[in-house]
Design a protein around this motif. Structure first.
Motif, PDB file in Angstrom:
ATOM      1  N   ILE A 149       0.840  -1.203   0.000  1.00  0.00           N
ATOM      2  CA  ILE A 149       0.000   0.000   0.000  1.00  0.00           C
ATOM      3  C   ILE A 149       0.873   1.250   0.000  1.00  0.00           C
ATOM      4  O   ILE A 149       0.628   2.204  -0.748  1.00  0.00           O
ATOM      5  CB  ILE A 149      -0.956  -0.010   1.215  1.00  0.00           C
ATOM      6  N   ALA A 150       1.936   1.223   0.812  1.00  0.00           N
ATOM      7  CA  ALA A 150       2.844   2.373   0.864  1.00  0.00           C
ATOM      8  C   ALA A 150       3.399   2.671  -0.523  1.00  0.00           C
ATOM      9  O   ALA A 150       3.444   3.828  -0.950  1.00  0.00           O
ATOM     10  CB  ALA A 150       3.984   2.108   1.847  1.00  0.00           C
ATOM     11  N   SER A 151       3.790   1.616  -1.238  1.00  0.00           N
ATOM     12  CA  SER A 151       4.396   1.867  -2.545  1.00  0.00           C
ATOM     13  C   SER A 151       3.358   2.380  -3.539  1.00  0.00           C
ATOM     14  O   SER A 151       3.662   3.240  -4.373  1.00  0.00           O
ATOM     15  CB  SER A 151       5.077   0.606  -3.077  1.00  0.00           C
ATOM     16  N   ILE A 152       2.128   1.885  -3.437  1.00  0.00           N
ATOM     17  CA  ILE A 152       1.094   2.372  -4.363  1.00  0.00           C
ATOM     18  C   ILE A 152       0.762   3.839  -4.084  1.00  0.00           C
ATOM     19  O   ILE A 152       0.649   4.651  -4.999  1.00  0.00           O
ATOM     20  CB  ILE A 152      -0.173   1.488  -4.285  1.00  0.00           C
ATOM     21  N   ILE A 153       0.650   4.173  -2.796  1.00  0.00           N
ATOM     22  CA  ILE A 153       0.399   5.581  -2.449  1.00  0.00           C
ATOM     23  C   ILE A 153       1.506   6.468  -3.024  1.00  0.00           C
ATOM     24  O   ILE A 153       1.248   7.514  -3.610  1.00  0.00           O
ATOM     25  CB  ILE A 153       0.324   5.787  -0.913  1.00  0.00           C
ATOM     26  N   THR A 154       2.750   6.000  -2.869  1.00  0.00           N
ATOM     27  CA  THR A 154       3.879   6.795  -3.362  1.00  0.00           C
ATOM     28  C   THR A 154       3.795   6.969  -4.872  1.00  0.00           C
ATOM     29  O   THR A 154       3.940   8.079  -5.399  1.00  0.00           O
ATOM     30  CB  THR A 154       5.207   6.100  -3.007  1.00  0.00           C
ATOM     31  N   LEU A 155       3.524   5.862  -5.560  1.00  0.00           N
ATOM     32  CA  LEU A 155       3.470   5.916  -7.020  1.00  0.00           C
ATOM     33  C   LEU A 155       2.395   6.895  -7.489  1.00  0.00           C
ATOM     34  O   LEU A 155       2.650   7.768  -8.330  1.00  0.00           O
ATOM     35  CB  LEU A 155       3.190   4.514  -7.561  1.00  0.00           C
ATOM     36  N   VAL A 156       1.218   6.771  -6.912  1.00  0.00           N
ATOM     37  CA  VAL A 156       0.112   7.641  -7.328  1.00  0.00           C
ATOM     38  C   VAL A 156       0.428   9.103  -7.000  1.00  0.00           C
ATOM     39  O   VAL A 156       0.188   9.997  -7.817  1.00  0.00           O
ATOM     40  CB  VAL A 156      -1.203   7.193  -6.652  1.00  0.00           C
ATOM     41  N   SER A 157       1.007   9.321  -5.813  1.00  0.00           N
ATOM     42  CA  SER A 157       1.301  10.703  -5.422  1.00  0.00           C
ATOM     43  C   SER A 157       2.362  11.326  -6.312  1.00  0.00           C
ATOM     44  O   SER A 157       2.260  12.498  -6.678  1.00  0.00           O
ATOM     45  CB  SER A 157       1.775  10.776  -3.974  1.00  0.00           C
ATOM     46  N   ILE A 158       3.377  10.541  -6.670  1.00  0.00           N
ATOM     47  CA  ILE A 158       4.408  11.090  -7.558  1.00  0.00           C
ATOM     48  C   ILE A 158       3.775  11.430  -8.901  1.00  0.00           C
ATOM     49  O   ILE A 158       4.024  12.496  -9.465  1.00  0.00           O
ATOM     50  CB  ILE A 158       5.575  10.088  -7.741  1.00  0.00           C
ATOM     51  N   PHE A 159       2.901  10.543  -9.373  1.00  0.00           N
ATOM     52  CA  PHE A 159       2.197  10.814 -10.623  1.00  0.00           C
ATOM     53  C   PHE A 159       1.423  12.127 -10.521  1.00  0.00           C
ATOM     54  O   PHE A 159       1.463  12.963 -11.426  1.00  0.00           O
ATOM     55  CB  PHE A 159       1.250   9.657 -10.944  1.00  0.00           C
ATOM     56  N   LEU A 160       0.754  12.308  -9.385  1.00  0.00           N
ATOM     57  CA  LEU A 160      -0.052  13.520  -9.197  1.00  0.00           C
ATOM     58  C   LEU A 160       0.808  14.774  -9.189  1.00  0.00           C
ATOM     59  O   LEU A 160       0.510  15.739  -9.897  1.00  0.00           O
ATOM     60  CB  LEU A 160      -0.850  13.439  -7.893  1.00  0.00           C
TER      61      LEU A 160
END
Lengths: 316, 235
Positions: B157-168
Motif C-alpha cells: 500500500i505504501a508503494s502504491i500511495i507513493t506511485l500515485v502521489s508522484i504521478f499527481l
C-alpha cells in the motif's frame, strides 16, 4: 524511582486505563498483574513514552515524561511483548545498533556488551541472523536490548510468554538477579510467576487498580484457616459437641449430610488461633476420623479471579 | 540519527532489494540510452537525465516502501520510539538512509555521461545542471515515499500511495491549463515538473533549489506529525 499519578488513557469513549496511581521504589521488582486487555501494556507503553497519556503524570527519576521525554527514555530499558528485533541482522549487529541508538559511548559499550551477552546467554549465537533464532533466543536478545546501557529502570512486558518451562525458570532467575541492581516493572497474567519474582504486586483490571500489596500479604489468605469446611464420620450431635467446645471456635453449622453417619460442617474460628490440631486429636480420640478439610478462604488465584471478574459482571 | 542511517543503509545492501533496484534501474536506463544514441543527436545527455527523472516513479516507491512500514510490522517501531532519540531524528535517519541508496544508484548512472564525454563533446555544465535537478527531485520523491510509508504498515500500500502521489505532483502542472487566474497560478507554482525541466534546460535558479528543498521539508515534517499524532491518538 517511578511515580505514576492519576494516569488515564482514553481511546474514544473507552478508558484503557482509568486514574491509576502508584510508585515504584528504587531497586524494587514490581509485578503488574491482570487478565488480557486489562491495560498492562498500555500503562507500560505510557511509562516508556511510546504512547502518550490522556491525562496524569509519569515521572521517572524525578523527570516528567512529557517535559523531557529523551531524558526519561535514557533511564529506561523496555522489552515489549513482541521483542523489537530486526530479523535480517545478526545478534551482534543488532545489539551494536541498539547501543548506537541509545548513544552509549563505544568504549563503555565494548566492555558492557560481553557482560550482557553472557548474562542472557546469547554469546554462542552472536553471529547468527535473528530470523533464524528460536523464540526463546529471540526473547533473550530482546532482553539484551533492554539492558543495553544498563538503564536504571527495566520494563518487561510479559517476558516469559511462549517460552518452555526451563527457559521460564532461567528468565525468572535473570529477573531476580537484575532486580538487585535495577528497578524492574514486569507484567504477567501468570500469578505464580509474579509471586515468585516480585517484591510487590499491582493487580489491574479493566484499567483500574484492584489491589496493591506484597505477594506475601496477598497469599496470606492461602494459609488462613479461620473459615473452613470439614467432613467427619461420626454421629452429628457428638461431633458438634466436641468441636464447639474447642477453644477458639466461634461458629459451627452442619452444611450437608453426605451419607449415614457422615456430615460436613462449616467452622469459623478466631483469626489468631489454629483450631485444626486440637480438633483432629479430640475427634481421633473418639474414633471419629476427619475425611476432608478445606479452607473457605480464597486462594490467591481466587482472590485474583474475584478481583478481576466482579467488575466484568457489572459491565455486562 | 547516524545509527539509523547506518542500519537502514546496510539493510538495503544486506537484502536483495538494493541490487534488484539498481539492476532494474540500469536496465531501463540502458534501454533509454540506446534509443537516444539511435536518434543521432549529439547533445542528448540532459534529455537523458530528464528521462531518468521519469523512471523514478517506479524506482522510488520500491525504495521507500519499507522505511517506516517495516518497522511498524516488525514491532521495531517501539524500539525506535522508546530510545532516547527525537522523532525528528528517526524520520531524518530513515530519509537519509533511502537518500544515500538513491545517491549510490545515481553514482552508478554516471557511466552514461562518462561514455558521452569520452566519445563526444557534450555540454558538461548542462549535464551537471541536469544532475543537480535530478538529485533534488529525487529528494522530493523520497520524502514523499517516506511519508507514505508512515501512513501504513503494509509495504504494498505504501508503494502504491507513493506511485500515485508522484504521478499527481508530476502532472499537477497540466491541471493549470484547465483554470485561469489565481488557480492557474497556484497549480503552476506547485508544479514540480516545470521546475525540474528548468534544471534540464540548464537554468539553475535559487528559487528552484529552495522550492525543491521546501517540498522535501514539507513531507518530512508531515511524516514527523503523523508519528507524533499516532502517539497522541485517542482512537
Amino acid at each position: 524511582m517511578i511515580e505514576i499519578q492519576n494516569l488515564t488513557k482514553e481511546y474514544g469513549r473507552i478508558k484503557a486505563i482509568d486514574n491509576i496511581s502508584f510508585n515504584v521504589e528504587k531497586g524494587e521488582i514490581l509485578g503488574f498483574l491482570g487478565p488480557n486487555g486489562a491495560g498492562k501494556t498500555t500503562t507500560m507503553n505510557i511509562i516508556t513514552g511510546f504512547i502518550s497519556s490522556t491525562s496524569g503524570v509519569v515521572k521517572v527519576a524525578g523527570v516528567d515524561i512529557l517535559e523531557n521525554p529523551v531524558e526519561v527514555k535514557r533511564h529506561i530499558g523496555y522489552l515489549p511483548e513482541q521483542p523489537p528485533l530486526y530479523p535480517d541482522m545478526t545478534v551482534n549487529e543488532y545489539l551494536d545498533f541498539c547501543a548506537n541508538l541509545k548513544k552509549i559511548p563505544s568504549k563503555k559499550w565494548k566492555s558492557q556488551k560481553k557482560d550482557i551477552m553472557e548474562l542472557v546467554k546469547v554469546t554462542h549465537v552472536s553471529h547468527r541472523l535473528i530470523k533464524n533464532l528460536s523464540k526463546g533466543y529471540k526473547q533473550r536478545v530482546g532482553f539484551a536490548q533492554a539492558m543495553v546501557g544498563s538503564p536504571e529502570v527495566l520494563i518487561l512486558d510479559e517476558p516469559t510468554v511462549g517460552l518452555d518451562p526451563k527457559q521460564i525458570m532461567e528468565i525468572r532467575n535473570l529477573i531476580k538477579l537484575l532486580g538487585k541492581k535495577h528497578t524492574v516493572i514486569l507484567s504477567s497474567h501468570i500469578l505464580p510467576e509474579v509471586s515468585a519474582v516480585c517484591d510487590r504486586v499491582v493487580i489491574i483490571n479493566r484499567g483500574k487498580i484492584a489491589a496493591i500489596d506484597t505477594p506475601d500479604n496477598l497469599s496470606k489468605s492461602l494459609t488462613d484457616f479461620s473459615r473452613f469446611t470439614v467432613t467427619i464420620e461420626g454421629p452429628e450431635n457428638k461431633v458438634k459437641n466436641i468441636i464447639s467446645n474447642i477453644y477458639g471456635v466461634k461458629y459451627l453449622k452442619t452444611s450437608s449430610r453426605i451419607k449415614d453417619n457422615e456430615y460436613s460442617y462449616i467452622v469459623e474460628a478466631d483469626k489468631n488461633i489454629d483450631v485444626r490440631k486440637p480438633m483432629f486429636y479430640q475427634l481421633a480420640q473418639q474414633g471419629m476420623p476427619i475425611l476432608e478439610l478445606k479452607s473457605l478462604n480464597l486462594s490467591l488465584e481466587e482472590v485474583f479471579l474475584q478481583l478481576t471478574t466482579s467488575e466484568e459482571k457489572e459491565a455486562v | 540519527m547516524r545509527a539509523i542511517i547506518k542500519r537502514d543503509f546496510k539493510a538495503y545492501f544486506n537484502s536483495p532489494i538494493a541490487y534488484v533496484l539498481i539492476g532494474l534501474y540500469m536496465l531501463l536506463l540502458g534501454m533509454f540510452f540506446n534509443s537516444f544514441l539511435g536518434l543521432g543527436i549529439s547533445d542528448f545527455m540532459s534529455e537523458f537525465v530528464a528521462s531518468m527523472g521519469s523512471t523514478l516513479i517506479i524506482i522510488v516507491p520500491i525504495l521507500t516502501m519499507r522505511t517506516l512500514a517495516e518497522d511498524k510490522k516488525n514491532g521495531t517501531e517501539v524500539l525506535l520510539l522508546t530510545s532516547p532519540v527525537r522523532v525528528t531524528e528517526i524520520v531524518l535517519g530513515k530519509f537519509f538512509a533511502c537518500y544515500c541508496v538513491f545517491l549510490v544508484m545515481t553514482a552508478v548512472t554516471l557511466i552514461f555521461p562518462l561514455i558521452v564525454i569520452i566519445e563526444g563533446k557534450p555540454d558538461i555544465i548542462l549535464i551537471v545542471c541536469s544532475y543537480l535537478g535530478y538529485v533534488l527531485i529525487g529528494a522530493v520523491y523520497i520524502s514523499l515515499g517516506v511519508f507514505a510509508s508512515s501512513l501504513t504498515e503494509n509495504q504494498i500500500i505504501a508503494s502504491i500511495i507513493t506511485l500515485v502521489s508522484i504521478f499527481l505532483i508530476q502532472n499537477i502542472g497540466y491541471l493549470a491549463g484547465f483554470f485561469s487566474g489565481f488557480l492557474n497560478k497556484v497549480f503552476l507554482w506547485i508544479s514540480i515538473l516545470d521546475r525540474y525541466l528548468d534544471f534540464i534546460r540548464g537554468i539553475v535558479d535559487l528559487t528552484s533549489i529552495v522550492f525543491m528543498f521546501s517540498y522535501t521539508a514539507v513531507f518530512i515534517i508531515l511524516t514527523i506529525r503523523v508519528i507524533e499524532r499516532k502517539r497522541w491518538s485517542q482512537g
